[in-house]
Write a protein that holds these residues in place. Structure first.
Motif, PDB file in Angstrom:
ATOM      1  N   UNK A 258       0.840  -1.195   0.000  1.00  0.00           N
ATOM      2  CA  UNK A 258       0.000   0.000   0.000  1.00  0.00           C
ATOM      3  C   UNK A 258       0.879   1.250   0.000  1.00  0.00           C
ATOM      4  N   UNK A 259       0.521   2.211  -0.836  1.00  0.00           N
ATOM      5  CA  UNK A 259       1.325   3.425  -0.972  1.00  0.00           C
ATOM      6  C   UNK A 259       1.412   4.211   0.339  1.00  0.00           C
ATOM      7  N   UNK A 260       0.303   4.313   1.060  1.00  0.00           N
ATOM      8  CA  UNK A 260       0.339   5.088   2.303  1.00  0.00           C
ATOM      9  C   UNK A 260       1.227   4.416   3.359  1.00  0.00           C
ATOM     10  N   UNK A 261       1.266   3.114   3.379  1.00  0.00           N
ATOM     11  CA  UNK A 261       2.141   2.392   4.308  1.00  0.00           C
ATOM     12  C   UNK A 261       3.598   2.613   3.911  1.00  0.00           C
ATOM     13  N   UNK A 262       3.852   2.550   2.608  1.00  0.00           N
ATOM     14  CA  UNK A 262       5.205   2.782   2.098  1.00  0.00           C
ATOM     15  C   UNK A 262       5.674   4.186   2.486  1.00  0.00           C
ATOM     16  N   UNK A 263       4.844   5.185   2.282  1.00  0.00           N
ATOM     17  CA  UNK A 263       5.202   6.565   2.607  1.00  0.00           C
ATOM     18  C   UNK A 263       5.440   6.740   4.107  1.00  0.00           C
ATOM     19  N   UNK A 264       4.613   6.099   4.919  1.00  0.00           N
ATOM     20  CA  UNK A 264       4.787   6.170   6.368  1.00  0.00           C
ATOM     21  C   UNK A 264       6.130   5.579   6.775  1.00  0.00           C
ATOM     22  N   UNK A 265       6.480   4.457   6.192  1.00  0.00           N
ATOM     23  CA  UNK A 265       7.747   3.811   6.509  1.00  0.00           C
ATOM     24  C   UNK A 265       8.934   4.667   6.065  1.00  0.00           C
ATOM     25  N   UNK A 266       8.814   5.313   4.918  1.00  0.00           N
ATOM     26  CA  UNK A 266       9.885   6.183   4.449  1.00  0.00           C
ATOM     27  C   UNK A 266      10.040   7.413   5.348  1.00  0.00           C
ATOM     28  N   UNK A 267       8.933   7.933   5.850  1.00  0.00           N
ATOM     29  CA  UNK A 267       9.004   9.051   6.806  1.00  0.00           C
ATOM     30  C   UNK A 267       9.676   8.594   8.098  1.00  0.00           C
ATOM     31  N   UNK A 268       9.336   7.388   8.526  1.00  0.00           N
ATOM     32  CA  UNK A 268       9.962   6.840   9.735  1.00  0.00           C
ATOM     33  C   UNK A 268      11.464   6.662   9.518  1.00  0.00           C
ATOM     34  N   UNK A 269      11.845   6.170   8.359  1.00  0.00           N
ATOM     35  CA  UNK A 269      13.265   6.001   8.055  1.00  0.00           C
ATOM     36  C   UNK A 269      13.987   7.348   8.143  1.00  0.00           C
ATOM     37  N   UNK A 270      13.410   8.371   7.538  1.00  0.00           N
ATOM     38  CA  UNK A 270      14.027   9.702   7.563  1.00  0.00           C
ATOM     39  C   UNK A 270      14.154  10.220   8.996  1.00  0.00           C
TER      40      UNK A 270
END
Length: 61
Positions: A24-36
């Protein structure tokens, strides 16, 4: 590198892996924000460690 920085870097890597596995795109984006965020925390910690070491060296010499 401090243990806290290592922990933050490990969490960033985990967040990246979760982003890569996300369907899911929103999950992917959330994970990328967490990584940052984890990377930023690690960098702040490393900077603080460097400043602390420099201060200690200045006090000795």
């Amino acid at each position: 590198m401090s243990t806290e920085s290592e922990l933050c870097r490990a969490r960033a890597a985990q967040a990246r892996a979760e982003a890569d596995a996300a369907t899911l795109e929103n999950v992917r984006e959330r994970c990328l924000r967490a990584e940052a965020a984890w990377i930023a925390m690690a960098e702040r910690g490393e900077h603080a460690d460097t400043m602390r070491a420099n201060l200690a060296a200045a006090k000795q010499g």
